[in-house]
Design an enzyme around this catalytic site. Structure first.
Site: not given
Length: 276
Positions: A27-28, A33, A183
């Site tokens: 996720g995030n 992605h 991150r």
């Protein structure tokens, strides 16, 4: 798009589908992605994306509890790129009882990122194996930014005779070259400005090797010293065979330089491939 939370729901949805592409994530989601999703869509009839922050790949003191969870925003992005289904299980769905059976990767799991993240790759391989068993995809896409993880997943699929094609997708990058990562959100404004330096160092090493410098130890030591004296804490900076992930030899023709370094409290990884 279907939002599925249980294995039963996923299997009912999967039952009448033919050629399936799969993108496992925590996720995030960012554009990196979405590049994986777009690649999967090129090759399949339907794409499933999993969103699951996997507890067994986090070590003691790592950021499992604070890892960003942004399901609503993630779903909006996946709708926009035409994903067929999102599998977003709770921890108890994938781990209803304590996990006592694990996928044990080769000794590569203890090197590079694995040297400081004990159990990380065992946890990652185990959850990917679970997800493969649940989704039963024909292909699965992984980012090359996590080169060691990609290597270990390919090794697992080959060793366990899984009928799944693993596709490595080029690292998504910001305009200044920083590898996209969830991150990156941990970086302060000043650190974010400095962060692209890691990739620039990798590019400089790539250029030196392409120009004929094969004294890998010397050039990597110099690059490490430079980073460490400019605000970084280098965990590793190594040249490896892209085929075996063993330390690079002069005769190797396909190399990968891999790096992990902390900038402030944020751990960043990156790599660059070299074909001679």
């Amino acid at each position: 798009m279907q939002l599925l939370h249980t294995i039963k729901e996923l299997r009912i949805w999967r039952k009448d589908k033919d050629f399936i592409g799969f993108v496992p994530t925590m996720g995030n989601l960012h554009n990196g992605h979405l590049q994986l999703v777009k690649e999967a869509k090129k090759q399949t009839d339907h794409v499933v994306v999993s969103i699951f922050v996997n507890p067994i790949q986090f070590g003691v003191g790592e950021d499992f509890e604070s890892y960003p969870r942004t399901l609503d925003q993630d779903i909006e992005k996946l709708v926009d790129v035409g994903v067929s289904a999102v599998f977003a299980p709770e921890v108890k769905e994938l781990y209803p009882t304590p996990q006592v059976t694990f996928v044990e990767p080769s000794d590569i799991q203890y090197q590079l990122c694995g040297a400081s993240r004990q159990g990380h790759f065992r946890g990652a391989a185990t959850v990917v194996n679970k997800l493969f068993n649940i989704v039963q995809p024909n292909i699965a896409c992984f980012g090359k930014k996590d080169f060691q993880q990609l290597f270990i997943i390919k090794e697992m699929v080959n060793n366990l005779n899984m009928p799944i094609k693993i596709i490595g997708v080029e690292t998504g990058r910001a305009n200044d070259g920083l590898a996209l990562s969830s991150r990156n959100g941990y970086l302060s404004d000043a650190e974010r400005l400095q962060a692209p330096e890691l990739y620039k160092i990798l590019q400089q090493l790539q250029q030196a090797i392409l120009e004929g410098d094969n004294n890998y130890t010397n050039m990597l030591n110099q690059a490490t010293t430079h980073l460490n004296t400019h605000g970084w804490q280098v965990e590793y900076l190594e040249a490896r065979s892209a085929k075996t992930l063993l330390p690079a030899q002069v005769e190797d023709k396909h190399l990968v330089i891999l790096a992990a370094a902390r900038l402030g409290k944020t751990r960043l990884i990156d790599n660059i491939e070299i074909t001679l």
